[in-house]
Write a protein that holds these residues in place. Structure first.
Motif, mmCIF file in Angstrom:
data_model
loop_
_atom_site.group_PDB
_atom_site.id
_atom_site.type_symbol
_atom_site.label_atom_id
_atom_site.label_comp_id
_atom_site.label_asym_id
_atom_site.label_seq_id
_atom_site.Cartn_x
_atom_site.Cartn_y
_atom_site.Cartn_z
ATOM 1 N N LEU A 154 0.813 -1.234 0.000
ATOM 2 C CA LEU A 154 0.000 0.000 0.000
ATOM 3 C C LEU A 154 0.844 1.281 0.000
ATOM 4 O O LEU A 154 0.482 2.239 -0.690
ATOM 5 N N PRO A 155 1.960 1.335 0.728
ATOM 6 C CA PRO A 155 2.760 2.566 0.668
ATOM 7 C C PRO A 155 3.255 2.867 -0.752
ATOM 8 O O PRO A 155 3.274 4.022 -1.180
ATOM 9 N N ARG A 156 3.632 1.836 -1.499
ATOM 10 C CA ARG A 156 4.105 2.069 -2.870
ATOM 11 C C ARG A 156 2.964 2.596 -3.742
ATOM 12 O O ARG A 156 3.157 3.453 -4.597
ATOM 13 N N GLN A 157 1.785 2.065 -3.516
ATOM 14 C CA GLN A 157 0.638 2.553 -4.291
ATOM 15 C C GLN A 157 0.376 4.034 -3.971
ATOM 16 O O GLN A 157 0.139 4.844 -4.867
ATOM 17 N N TYR A 158 0.461 4.367 -2.685
ATOM 18 C CA TYR A 158 0.222 5.764 -2.293
ATOM 19 C C TYR A 158 1.270 6.687 -2.926
ATOM 20 O O TYR A 158 0.932 7.755 -3.454
ATOM 21 N N VAL A 206 0.654 -10.590 -4.078
ATOM 22 C CA VAL A 206 0.196 -10.137 -5.398
ATOM 23 C C VAL A 206 -0.513 -8.799 -5.212
ATOM 24 O O VAL A 206 -1.312 -8.628 -4.298
ATOM 25 N N CYS A 207 -0.139 -7.836 -6.047
ATOM 26 C CA CYS A 207 -0.808 -6.534 -6.026
ATOM 27 C C CYS A 207 -0.366 -5.803 -7.292
ATOM 28 O O CYS A 207 0.512 -6.263 -8.022
ATOM 29 N N GLY A 208 -0.993 -4.670 -7.529
ATOM 30 C CA GLY A 208 -0.695 -3.928 -8.753
ATOM 31 C C GLY A 208 0.710 -3.366 -8.786
ATOM 32 O O GLY A 208 1.220 -3.011 -9.848
ATOM 33 N N GLU A 209 1.349 -3.266 -7.622
ATOM 34 C CA GLU A 209 2.633 -2.564 -7.529
ATOM 35 C C GLU A 209 3.841 -3.484 -7.483
ATOM 36 O O GLU A 209 4.986 -3.031 -7.569
ATOM 37 N N ILE A 210 3.622 -4.794 -7.329
ATOM 38 C CA ILE A 210 4.761 -5.697 -7.159
ATOM 39 C C ILE A 210 5.582 -5.737 -8.454
ATOM 40 O O ILE A 210 5.033 -5.768 -9.560
ATOM 41 N N ARG A 211 6.920 -5.708 -8.315
ATOM 42 C CA ARG A 211 7.809 -5.692 -9.486
ATOM 43 C C ARG A 211 8.186 -7.116 -9.883
ATOM 44 O O ARG A 211 8.113 -8.040 -9.064
#
Ligand SMILES: Cc1ncc(COP(=O)(O)O)c(C=O)c1O
Length: 379
Positions: A8-12, A349-354
């Motif tokens: 979540l911090p990366r998404q923010y 898994v999330c939208g931000e994972i590299r």
């Protein structure tokens, strides 16, 4: 390297200017309760799901609870829910005074088994509430057929399924109504609790609008008893910024799921929950694999010790929870649910994972599995 289940911090970080501006906008207007951002998010979310109405409420649990209330379900009634789900699905039934009746899942897809639903029917069954678990739709046609035979509604628990679709139909627009959760870790998450109900039924929508606001649609005029369960305006502002990104995040989740599946395709020790033939779009809220049950807890600990945010969804089945002992027959068997509870684990898994992080997860899981071979005691 720490790789959380959801970052979540990366998404923010990526959305900060837009989120900050949206929050400042609400603060500047001061319309904190049922403000402009709630109405505009409701409109956008209804359009996204393809339902005629979306009604923002305080949580996913409240969404399900208020749907059941609006359907007139209460004491003496039964609602069939999956044995394999987060506990809120069953608690929402309890919230309106009715009795949750569990039906086992299909071990391959982890979603509710329509045959088990048939076996769970009684003369008191008033609704079916399947869950689109882990982001994968339940078998809605089979369930709709059972419901139609009995003349009862199907309520979708879509808390994990923002953007998923079943045979081309969007989750949230298939049953009489659907409950979504915007818990922060969901595919579409707020910065606190939040939820929404989607429905094509005008009367039900109106009733729910009143139920969420002490039974009132016009200030100080109360037609019925109700609750204080409104989607917070600040949360709606956050959700309004995030919604346009949901499809891209889901697409990234699907890519990651594909990478995991490819990586473990030839490894009998790691068996992903299967994709059902009816699933047009899986939302991949969670990527869940089955591992040898005797190894599962050790693997989760090993991954966590290496910074990989592995989880178990869910480790204790509802019928084995103390809270439900008075409501359920603890002896009743839900073998597929119990088996899954013993051998599943969820990978990040999330939208931000590299990509490099996905590779680390794969390598760490392999290493943890191999570590057991190296140690005959399996420590
Ligand atoms: C399947 C399912 N149903 C219901 C809920 C309840 O949602 P909330 O936490 O927003 O109350 C959740 C998530 O928490 C969930 O995963």
């Amino acid at each position: 390297m720490a790789i959380p289940l959801v970052n979540l911090p990366r998404q923010y970080e990526r959305l900060a200017p837009a989120i900050d501006a949206a929050l400042a906008d609400v603060c500047g207007r001061g319309d904190f309760i049922l403000g402009r951002a709630v109405a505009s998010f409701e409109q956008a979310f209804a359009a996204y799901t393809g339902a005629r109405h979306a009604i923002g409420v305080a949580s996913g649990t409240d969404a399900l609870h208020l749907i059941l209330r609006a359907l007139g379900i209460g004491p003496g009634d039964e609602v069939i829910v999956p044995a394999n789900t987060f506990i809120a699905t069953a608690q929402a039934v309890w919230c309106c005074g009715a009795r949750p009746v569990l039906a086992d899942c299909d071990e391959r897809t982890a979603t509710i088994d329509p045959d088990a639903v048939r076996r769970a029917l009684t003369p008191r069954t008033r609704a079916l509430m399947p869950v689109h678990l882990y982001g994968q739709p339940a078998d809605m046609d089979a369930l709709a057929a059972i419901a139609a035979e009995r003349g009862i509604p199907v309520v979708e628990d879509a808390a994990q399924a923002h953007g998923a679709s079943y045979k081309g139909r969007g989750c949230g627009a298939m049953g009489i109504a659907a409950g979504f959760s915007f818990y922060p870790g969901k595919n579409l998450g707020a910065y606190g609790d939040g939820g929404a109900i989607t429905t094509n039924d005008d009367g039900l929508a109106q009733e729910i609008r009143e139920l969420r606001n002490w039974g009132s649609d016009v200030k100080y005029v109360h037609k019925r008893m109700g609750f204080n369960s409104r989607l917070d305006t600040l949360q709606a502002a956050v959700l309004g910024v995030k919604l346009p990104h949901l499809n891209a995040w889901n697409a990234r989740r699907a890519e990651v799921a594909h990478q995991y599946r490819e990586a473990f395709a030839g490894d009998p020790r790691v068996r992903p929950i299967e994709q059902a033939p009816w699933t047009t779009r899986h939302a991949w809220h969670l990527f869940v694999v089955r591992v040898p049950a005797a190894e599962r807890d050790r693997l989760v600990k090993a991954l966590q010790a290496r910074g990989v945010g592995a989880g178990i969804h869910y480790p204790i089945a509802i019928h084995q929870q103390e809270a439900f002992a008075p409501l359920l027959d603890a002896q009743a068997g839900y073998p597929a649910t119990e088996t899954l509870a013993s051998d599943i684990l969820s990978l990040p898994v999330c939208g931000e994972i590299r990509d490099d992080e996905v590779q680390v997860v794969i390598d760490e899981l392999r290493a943890a599995l191999d570590a057991n071979v190296a140690s005959p005691m399996g420590t």
